[in-house]
Design a protein around this motif. Structure first.
Motif, PDB file in Angstrom:
ATOM      1  N   LEU B  90       7.187   2.551   8.684  1.00  0.00           N
ATOM      2  CA  LEU B  90       6.913   1.236   8.105  1.00  0.00           C
ATOM      3  C   LEU B  90       7.433   1.162   6.659  1.00  0.00           C
ATOM      4  O   LEU B  90       7.428   0.091   6.041  1.00  0.00           O
ATOM      5  CB  LEU B  90       5.390   0.999   8.133  1.00  0.00           C
ATOM      6  CG  LEU B  90       4.850  -0.410   8.033  1.00  0.00           C
ATOM      7  CD1 LEU B  90       5.457  -1.318   9.087  1.00  0.00           C
ATOM      8  CD2 LEU B  90       3.335  -0.404   8.149  1.00  0.00           C
ATOM      9  N   GLY B  91       7.845   2.302   6.130  1.00  0.00           N
ATOM     10  CA  GLY B  91       8.409   2.315   4.765  1.00  0.00           C
ATOM     11  C   GLY B  91       7.492   2.911   3.714  1.00  0.00           C
ATOM     12  O   GLY B  91       7.796   2.852   2.527  1.00  0.00           O
ATOM     13  N   PHE B  92       6.381   3.474   4.145  1.00  0.00           N
ATOM     14  CA  PHE B  92       5.442   4.049   3.168  1.00  0.00           C
ATOM     15  C   PHE B  92       5.481   5.574   3.221  1.00  0.00           C
ATOM     16  O   PHE B  92       5.284   6.161   4.281  1.00  0.00           O
ATOM     17  CB  PHE B  92       4.005   3.607   3.466  1.00  0.00           C
ATOM     18  CG  PHE B  92       3.746   2.170   3.165  1.00  0.00           C
ATOM     19  CD1 PHE B  92       3.423   1.768   1.880  1.00  0.00           C
ATOM     20  CD2 PHE B  92       3.835   1.219   4.166  1.00  0.00           C
ATOM     21  CE1 PHE B  92       3.189   0.429   1.599  1.00  0.00           C
ATOM     22  CE2 PHE B  92       3.602  -0.127   3.890  1.00  0.00           C
ATOM     23  CZ  PHE B  92       3.274  -0.519   2.610  1.00  0.00           C
ATOM     24  N   ASP B  93       5.696   6.189   2.068  1.00  0.00           N
ATOM     25  CA  ASP B  93       5.611   7.639   1.983  1.00  0.00           C
ATOM     26  C   ASP B  93       4.206   7.979   1.460  1.00  0.00           C
ATOM     27  O   ASP B  93       3.477   7.102   0.987  1.00  0.00           O
ATOM     28  CB  ASP B  93       6.675   8.163   1.001  1.00  0.00           C
ATOM     29  CG  ASP B  93       6.931   9.656   1.167  1.00  0.00           C
ATOM     30  OD1 ASP B  93       6.212  10.293   1.963  1.00  0.00           O
ATOM     31  OD2 ASP B  93       7.830  10.169   0.498  1.00  0.00           O
ATOM     32  N   LEU B  94       3.862   9.266   1.520  1.00  0.00           N
ATOM     33  CA  LEU B  94       2.573   9.662   0.972  1.00  0.00           C
ATOM     34  C   LEU B  94       2.641   9.655  -0.551  1.00  0.00           C
ATOM     35  O   LEU B  94       3.697   9.865  -1.140  1.00  0.00           O
ATOM     36  CB  LEU B  94       2.187  11.063   1.452  1.00  0.00           C
ATOM     37  CG  LEU B  94       1.822  11.215   2.926  1.00  0.00           C
ATOM     38  CD1 LEU B  94       1.451  12.657   3.229  1.00  0.00           C
ATOM     39  CD2 LEU B  94       0.669  10.309   3.326  1.00  0.00           C
ATOM     40  N   GLY B  95       1.500   9.463  -1.182  1.00  0.00           N
ATOM     41  CA  GLY B  95       1.417   9.512  -2.642  1.00  0.00           C
ATOM     42  C   GLY B  95       1.001  10.903  -3.082  1.00  0.00           C
ATOM     43  O   GLY B  95       0.989  11.840  -2.282  1.00  0.00           O
ATOM     44  N   GLY B  96       0.648  11.035  -4.325  1.00  0.00           N
ATOM     45  CA  GLY B  96       0.279  12.348  -4.855  1.00  0.00           C
ATOM     46  C   GLY B  96      -1.217  12.591  -4.827  1.00  0.00           C
ATOM     47  O   GLY B  96      -2.014  11.665  -4.933  1.00  0.00           O
ATOM     48  N   SER B  97      -1.587  13.864  -4.638  1.00  0.00           N
ATOM     49  CA  SER B  97      -2.989  14.271  -4.789  1.00  0.00           C
ATOM     50  C   SER B  97      -2.993  15.748  -5.137  1.00  0.00           C
ATOM     51  O   SER B  97      -1.973  16.414  -5.058  1.00  0.00           O
ATOM     52  CB  SER B  97      -3.790  13.999  -3.507  1.00  0.00           C
ATOM     53  OG  SER B  97      -3.414  14.895  -2.487  1.00  0.00           O
ATOM     54  N   GLY B  98      -4.135  16.263  -5.531  1.00  0.00           N
ATOM     55  CA  GLY B  98      -4.220  17.669  -5.920  1.00  0.00           C
ATOM     56  C   GLY B  98      -3.577  17.910  -7.284  1.00  0.00           C
ATOM     57  O   GLY B  98      -3.404  16.971  -8.086  1.00  0.00           O
ATOM     58  N   SER B  99      -3.188  19.170  -7.526  1.00  0.00           N
ATOM     59  CA  SER B  99      -2.632  19.525  -8.842  1.00  0.00           C
ATOM     60  C   SER B  99      -1.155  19.143  -8.908  1.00  0.00           C
ATOM     61  O   SER B  99      -0.278  20.001  -8.970  1.00  0.00           O
ATOM     62  CB  SER B  99      -2.788  21.021  -9.064  1.00  0.00           C
ATOM     63  OG  SER B  99      -4.131  21.380  -8.904  1.00  0.00           O
ATOM     64  N   ALA B 100      -0.925  17.868  -8.877  1.00  0.00           N
ATOM     65  CA  ALA B 100       0.452  17.370  -8.804  1.00  0.00           C
ATOM     66  C   ALA B 100       0.611  16.126  -9.654  1.00  0.00           C
ATOM     67  O   ALA B 100      -0.363  15.629 -10.226  1.00  0.00           O
ATOM     68  CB  ALA B 100       0.797  17.033  -7.350  1.00  0.00           C
ATOM     69  N   LEU B 101       1.845  15.650  -9.690  1.00  0.00           N
ATOM     70  CA  LEU B 101       2.065  14.341 -10.293  1.00  0.00           C
ATOM     71  C   LEU B 101       1.441  13.316  -9.354  1.00  0.00           C
ATOM     72  O   LEU B 101       1.767  13.284  -8.164  1.00  0.00           O
ATOM     73  CB  LEU B 101       3.568  14.063 -10.441  1.00  0.00           C
ATOM     74  CG  LEU B 101       3.939  12.635 -10.833  1.00  0.00           C
ATOM     75  CD1 LEU B 101       3.467  12.320 -12.243  1.00  0.00           C
ATOM     76  CD2 LEU B 101       5.449  12.424 -10.738  1.00  0.00           C
ATOM     77  N   ARG B 102       0.528  12.518  -9.863  1.00  0.00           N
ATOM     78  CA  ARG B 102      -0.057  11.466  -9.031  1.00  0.00           C
ATOM     79  C   ARG B 102       0.916  10.287  -8.989  1.00  0.00           C
ATOM     80  O   ARG B 102       1.717  10.120  -9.905  1.00  0.00           O
ATOM     81  CB  ARG B 102      -1.414  11.046  -9.596  1.00  0.00           C
ATOM     82  CG  ARG B 102      -2.426  12.202  -9.657  1.00  0.00           C
ATOM     83  CD  ARG B 102      -2.653  12.793  -8.283  1.00  0.00           C
ATOM     84  NE  ARG B 102      -3.580  13.897  -8.304  1.00  0.00           N
ATOM     85  CZ  ARG B 102      -4.918  13.792  -8.266  1.00  0.00           C
ATOM     86  NH1 ARG B 102      -5.477  12.611  -8.230  1.00  0.00           N
ATOM     87  NH2 ARG B 102      -5.669  14.862  -8.265  1.00  0.00           N
ATOM     88  N   THR B 103       0.788   9.493  -7.955  1.00  0.00           N
ATOM     89  CA  THR B 103       1.724   8.389  -7.763  1.00  0.00           C
ATOM     90  C   THR B 103       1.814   7.530  -9.030  1.00  0.00           C
ATOM     91  O   THR B 103       0.807   6.958  -9.449  1.00  0.00           O
ATOM     92  CB  THR B 103       1.256   7.498  -6.596  1.00  0.00           C
ATOM     93  OG1 THR B 103       0.717   8.336  -5.574  1.00  0.00           O
ATOM     94  CG2 THR B 103       2.372   6.656  -6.074  1.00  0.00           C
ATOM     95  N   PRO B 104       2.984   7.446  -9.642  1.00  0.00           N
ATOM     96  CA  PRO B 104       3.091   6.591 -10.828  1.00  0.00           C
ATOM     97  C   PRO B 104       2.761   5.142 -10.472  1.00  0.00           C
ATOM     98  O   PRO B 104       3.084   4.687  -9.370  1.00  0.00           O
ATOM     99  CB  PRO B 104       4.562   6.730 -11.234  1.00  0.00           C
ATOM    100  CG  PRO B 104       4.998   8.028 -10.662  1.00  0.00           C
ATOM    101  CD  PRO B 104       4.241   8.146  -9.361  1.00  0.00           C
TER     102      PRO B 104
END
Lengths: 80, 348
Positions: B90-104
């Motif tokens: 549908l065009g959606f990728d996963l965002g960020g979670s955990g010790s990572a860059l969170r979705t800007p």
């Protein structure tokens, strides 16, 4: 980094995670530092370590876990 | 463990403490989907997303999580891969979670707001695409959030909630339309509701004429918000970069402080935000080297001192870089010997 070196790094990382399974949780950057130290003589950089770890997670040899912070571990079917 | 292959973030595992008593919510995981910049969706996409949510999850959304992602709630690990695959189609990728860059994330910016001094949507999209690896494969000490606000109104609370906050500001004088000021004067008391509420008292309203001492303006936006037809931001537009904000977890909450008072974001846009990306990388390198587990970048700066941090990332200190207001009125001077002084001292 040659393909042979990459393979060696991948084996080193998986063995390290296996050896410490249940005793220590490795954050990706811990593993990168270990690779950097152990392959210093071969001029392996953190970037190379990152690329090798990326392949391990992409093909499912290692998976990410989270317990207060993210860490890399073995897939559940390999821990029993 | 909850997740999908190759991704270290994006799926947040939620397991019940009482699985026997509540078998229906034994696993109730959350998928974080990378939201559209500015939170614009077509109704068609939302219907399709809702169908996926009904089929594979608990039929429950959270629009939007505190980082900004779309959250699909209530699915089991066995459904995770299929749910993920359908969302990507549908065009959606996963965002960020955990010790990572969170979705800007960003405000609606120039798409729907006249105050935006730069294209928040473009920069957010660009940074998201650039830092896919940092978002999907957690390698940081802890989370790192980037938010882009188009003006100092900061509708997405970036200055309070993101480690790196990019807030639109301007340099030139506020544009005043005296005819419109006169129109507002018919509706309310300008002196009482605008001039006297200016935090730096840099405005004056005498004999029906409004004047502003722009050198003392702190860009709080109160006057512009009160009289939008009469006052407009200056024409030299850019952004301010702040660093170190967070809500409580390991230590207390912190507001970000100014790292770069005026960043010519519109010029950097032409160079694919090279300056900004380089700055972010330097900040991450420093944090990676000296940060401890679960230490946010703001906490690290507090621990090692702003001076050391600036030196490491290659920025010169500026008077605007105030980490927090002074607690006492005394000024401490430190004297440094330069090589010539040292030699003179020896000779003397």
């Amino acid at each position: 980094m040659t393909d042979e070196q990459k393979q060696k790094i991948k084996e080193f990382v998986v063995n390290l995670v296996k050896e410490y399974h249940g005793k220590k949780r490795f954050k990706p950057q811990d593993l990168e530092k270990e690779v950097e130290q152990n392959f210093q003589s071969e001029n392996i950089t953190r970037k190379d370590a990152k690329a090798a770890i990326k392949e391990l997670t992409d093909n499912g040899e290692l998976i990410y876990g989270y317990a207060g912070g993210s860490f890399l571990t073995l897939p559940e079917d390999q821990t029993q | 463990m909850a997740g999908v292959r190759g991704y270290g973030g994006g799926i947040v595992g939620r397991f019940s403490d009482e699985p026997d008593e509540y078998p229906g919510v034994k696993e109730y995981h959350t998928a974080r989907l990378n939201q559209i910049e500015g939170f614009f969706y077509t109704s068609d996409v939302l219907r399709k997303l809702a169908d996926i949510c009904d089929e594979h999850a608990g039929g429950l959304f959270n629009f939007h999580g505190s980082t900004g992602d779309i959250q699909i709630l209530g699915f089991k690990q066995e459904e995770a891969e299929e749910l993920f695959q359908k969302c990507t189609h549908l065009g959606f990728d996963l965002g960020g979670s955990g010790s990572a860059l969170r979705t800007p994330s960003c405000c609606v910016g120039p798409a729907r707001c006249e105050w935006a001094t730069y294209d928040t949507l473009h920069i957010t999209d660009n940074l998201t695409r650039e830092f896919q690896n940092e978002m999907h494969r957690p390698t940081f000490n802890y989370k790192f959030k980037i938010k882009c606000a188009g003006c100092p109104n900061d509708c997405i609370a970036s200055g309070a909630r993101s480690d790196l906050s990019i807030v639109g500001v301007w340099k030139a004088n506020i544009r005043i339309d005296q005819k419109e000021v006169a129109e507002y004067a018919k509706k309310f008391d300008i002196k009482k509701y605008v001039v006297d509420k200016c935090p730096t008292h840099c405005m004056d309203y005498t004999d029906g004429k409004l004047t502003i001492d722009d050198s003392n303006c702190v860009k709080c936006m109160h006057c512009i918000n009160s009289m939008p037809k009469a006052l407009r931001p200056g024409l030299e537009k850019g952004a301010q970069i702040r660093i170190g904000a967070k809500v409580p977890m390991v230590q207390d909450p912190r507001l970000g402080f100014i790292l770069i008072p005026f960043y010519d974001v519109n010029k950097d846009k032409e160079e694919d935000y090279a300056f900004l990306k380089d700055l972010i990388q330097k900040i991450w390198d420093f944090w990676d080297e000296y940060g401890t587990n679960r230490e946010r970048v703001g906490e690290l700066i507090q621990r090692v001192g702003v001076g050391n941090f600036l030196e490491a990332i290659g920025l010169d200190p500026l008077p605007e870089m105030v980490e927090y207001p002074r607690a006492n009125p005394f000024i401490k001077f430190e004297e440094y010997l330069v090589p010539d002084d040292e030699e003179e001292g020896k000779e003397g």
